[in-house]
Write an enzyme that holds these catalytic residues in place. Structure first.
Site: not given
Ligand code: KIV
Length: 257
Positions: A47, A85, A115, A182
């Site tokens: 994000s 991530d 994911e 999510e």
């Molecule tokens: O990218 C992100 O911030 C996320 C979370 C909000 C779960 O994957």
């Protein structure tokens, strides 16, 4: 000093029914502030792309960008468990998944998140076999937003419900230590949380998960141009910043020269 939080701590918290409080952090000061505030888990989420780098979605975030921000957050040496991530298309093969997971760990991540469900099971098994703690992410998958044409709630259709349950069970069996849910319908998120032994961390998925995660910018009103419907901001930091800047600007004196 509080003891370092690990994947095992999260599992014990689920067993005790103690909520897991997770937030995103993309740099040193935010990681330090949130850690001092007692957050359980910090995620350098992709994000990052939207709330820090100005991209329209997460698909443009690169591996070097993730590494740069993981290094910054890791310098805070948080007590919270710090994860990152795996960016878009960085885990398409088993080899790529392990290589990129190792790079995030080298940058300071204590776990990685990717994911998908059973379609990425070989990658998850390889990451776990490499000794890297892995967190799953099911439901709405932001890295698939372009194919999906938006951010849609998952679990309303029976087929989606069954797929989510089967994917969650498969992730737990593969050795994931937790799974983010999510935009999953609250009844399905509750059922998954009851059926699998590992913690579920919800975002827009109702109250019955083992914990909750939010994008910090949404929680503190630091990205006022878009706030997801399920978030109730606890602070309007964008307005506070603009008020402080306006007051400072007004205080400036004309120069003598
Ligand atoms: O990218 C992100 O911030 C996320 C979370 C909000 C779960 O994957």
């Amino acid at each position: 000093m509080n003891p370092k939080i690990t994947a095992a701590t999260l599992r014990a918290m689920k067993e005790r029914g103690e909520p897991i409080a997770a937030l995103t952090a993309y740099d040193y000061p935010m990681a330090k502030l949130l850690d001092e505030a007692g957050v359980t888990l910090l995620l350098v989420g992709d994000s990052l792309g939207m709330v820090v780098l100005g991209y329209p979605d997460t698909t443009q975030v690169t591996m070097p960008e993730m590494e740069h921000h993981v290094r910054a957050a890791a310098r805070a040496r948080p007590t919270a468990l710090l994860g990152a991530d795996l960016p878009y298309r960085s885990y398409e093969t088993v080899e790529a998944a392990v290589t990129h997971a190792r790079r995030l760990v080298a940058a300071g991540a204590e776990f990685v998140k990717a994911e998908g469900g059973r379609e990425i099971l070989p990658q998850i098994q390889a990451i776990v076999a490499a000794g890297i703690p892995f967190c799953g992410h099911l439901g709405m998958l932001p890295q698939h937003v372009l194919e999906e044409g938006g951010y849609h709630i998952k679990g309303r259709k029976e087929e989606e419900h069954q797929k989510l349950l089967a994917d969650a069970r498969a992730l737990a069996e593969a050795g994931a230590f937790a799974v983010v849910l999510e935009l999953v319908t609250p009844p399905v998120a509750r059922e998954i949380s009851q059926q699998i032994p590992i913690p579920t961390i919800g975002i827009g998925s109702g109250p019955d998960c083992s914990g909750q995660i939010l994008v910090t910018h949404d929680l503190i009103g630091a990205f006022p141009w878009f706030t997801p419907r399920f978030v109730k901001p606890r602070l309007n930091s964008a307005a506070e910043i603009q008020t402080a800047v306006a007051a400072w600007k007004k205080s400036l004196q004309p120069a003598d020269s």
